[in-house]
Structures are given as C-alpha cells and as structure tokens.
Scaffold this active site. Structure first.
Site: not given
Length: 348
Positions: A12, A89, A131, A133, A154, A184, A189
């Site tokens: 990734g 994921q 994260s 999130e 997530y 980031h 990405r």
C-alpha cells in the site's frame, strides 16, 4: 546487529514508503502480501530484488490477515524486532458495503497478530495503524484524549483494534503503540480515494480522454498531510523508551471542495465544466470535520510536518501529469526538491 521489521500492507501507500525508509536505515524488511493472479506490487517494484541475491534485504511472504496459522508461521520464522501493522480494508465508503469483511480484516486481524506476538516472546515492538476516522463526530480538534465516535464500519473496526492494542500493552507489558494518523496522501495513494481521484482525473480531462469527474460530498473537511512524513513518525514511535499513543496531523483542515479547486486551479481547469456530483459516492453516515491536535507528537517525537496543503496538491498533480505522459507544471516537483533535498524514497 541489523534489525528485522515485518510490515503488513507493504504494497500500500504507507507500506511502500515505510519499507523504503527502513531499508535506508539498514533494516532487513519482510512484508505480507496477498496472493493474486496478477502482480499487485507496483509500489515496491523499485526496491524489490530477487531473494536469491546475497545482498537482498527485502522479502515478501504470501498470507492473509484472516489466516492465523499463516501469520504465526511467518512471525515464528522471521522473528521480527518490530512489526508495523498497516494492512486493512481501508476504504471507508467500501466498508459500508462489506462490513463483515472489514471487521474480520481491519479489526480481528490486529488481534491475530498481537496474540501471535504474545505467544512468541512478547518482546517485539508493535505499531498499530489507527485512524482519525475513529473520532468520527467528536468535536474538533481531536487529540489523544478525545473520545471516539466512529461513523463507519471501518472506523468501528479501527476502534476495536485500538483498544485491543492498548489491552495487550497494559495486560501483557508488550511494547505496543497506536499511531492515530489523520489523512495523509501522496502520488501513491489508491486511485479510488478522493484526493487521488481528483489529481488522476486532471491529465485525462486535459487530454480529452474524459469529460467529467464524478464526486460525492464536497463539504467534508479533513486534515491532510504527506505520507512519507507520516511513516517516519511510525518509526519514531517505536524508538521511544516507553510505548504510547500519538495523534499525527498538520493541525489544519480543508474541505474536499478546497482540494478540488486547488488542484483544478493549478492545472488551469474550470471546475464547473468538468465536475458532477453522484449520490452513490455519499456515505450513509458522514464525518464532517477532522483536525488533529499534534502537540504531543511535536513535543515527544520532535516532529512537525513540512509539506503544506498547497504543496501536497501540487506534488500529486505533477506526479499524475508525469504518469500520464504529460509535462508536469513543476511547482510540486520544486517543492519536493526544496523540502527534501536528500529524500530517502524513490520516484513516484
């Protein structure tokens, strides 16, 4: 002695930059990759060498975060000094469509790794990729003491992983750090993430290959930084005498609309002529504003970001122009040369 690191999610964005950083510091690096009928290692092709080469320092292992036995075999065979758990994921919108799979990989995958490490010797230093999130609807700015209010499958899976990491640290005296990284980005990405979707569309619109760019919520606000700077924070966290949790971000927030207009203005494209809104890209529950309070990282890790919001947009646009065979505008390339004259990662 040479240190050995194991990276999940090595193919990734963050995993590829982290692998380059650790190799530049003399590490032997092992990475977990999923088996596929096609190659999915493009981000690390520039650093990969045949494992038969006596100078090889990078080794890849097939496995899956849903497979405890395979994870155990890898850990027991390589006995890493450090584990960087980045695999997940990680697409928030997709997590609404695949909540069970997201929980299995993004949530339980962390437990599988921690349990293997506990049962081995418990001495391995462990980095958990948490994260922003997780903060969800919590009032900004968000710091280490801000309560979590997750707004997606997530984010819920990441909250679970965060608390499991803390429980293993406190219950078994393991060296475990949570890095709560805010958004980031970089030229590496994934193409389905909104920032890259925007910058990747620009050369296609300029060349006439596409007429429109379809987006969702333009009003969501995020704290955007530059991925190579953030992976260095991961490494710095595991250098501290005691394990801890850190928020990493710029302390600024910008909307998706701002990112869009910044990128299109840089490329000389009119937004109204080329951008359309598609409701399918909206999330069932939205996170409106994320902005980091990175004071602890600045103090304890001696870290402050160099790349500004405008620099980040220009870096990404220039890279996607070049990748499409068009002449980059150049300001992004100039910013990279100015800010990182001796950068440790390769070309994007």
């Amino acid at each position: 002695m040479t240190k050995t690191a194991f990276i999940t999610g090595i193919t990734g964005q963050d995993g590829s930059y982290l692998a380059e950083l650790l190799l530049s510091k003399g590490y032997t690096v092992h990475g977990l990759i999923r088996r596929s009928s096609t190659f999915n290692t493009s981000r690390i092709d520039s650093i990969y060498v045949d494992p038969h080469d006596p100078e090889a320092k990078l080794f890849l292992h097939y496995g899956d975060l849903a497979d405890s036995e395979q994870i155990s075999n890898i850990i027991y065979n390589i006995r890493p000094d450090e584990v960087y758990h980045l695999g997940a994921q990680s697409h928030v919108r997709v997590s609404f469509d695949t909540p069970e799979y997201t929980a299995t990989i993004t949530g339980l995958g962390t437990t599988r790794l921690l349990e293997v490490l506990r049962r081995s010797n418990g001495a391995t230093r462990f980095y958990q990729a948490s994260s922003s999130e997780m903060f969800g609807s919590a009032a900004p700015p968000q710091g280490e003491d801000t309560p979590f209010c997750p707004r997606s499958p997530y984010a819920c899976a990441k909250v679970y992983s965060y608390w499991m990491a803390k429980n293993y640290r406190e219950g078994y005296s393991m060296y475990v750090c949570n890095g709560i990284l805010f958004n980031h980005e970089s030229p590496r990405r994934g193409e389905t993430f909104v920032t890259r979707k925007i910058t990747r569309a620009i050369p296609n619109l300029l060349s006439g290959k596409e007429q429109y760019l379809y987006l969702g919520n333009l009003d969501a606000r995020r704290d955007w930084g530059f991925s190579p700077e953030y992976v260095e924070c991961m490494w710095r966290m595991l250098r501290q005498e005691e394990p801890d949790d850190y928020v990493i971000g710029t302390g600024e927030t910008h909307s998706v609309r701002e990112f869009l207009y910044e990128a299109f203005s840089y490329a000389g494209l009119p937004v109204d002529d080329h951008v359309r809104i598609d409701p399918k890209y909206f999330r069932p529950t939205e996170v409106e504003v994320l902005i980091a309070d990175p004071g602890k990282a600045e103090q304890k890790l001696s870290w402050k970001p160099k790349v500004t919001f405008s620099d980040l947009v220009r870096i990404m646009v220039d890279a996607d122009m070049r990748a499409a065979g068009l002449e980059p505008i150049g300001e992004g390339d100039a910013a990279l040369a100015r800010l990182f004259p001796n950068r440790w990662w390769g070309a994007d």
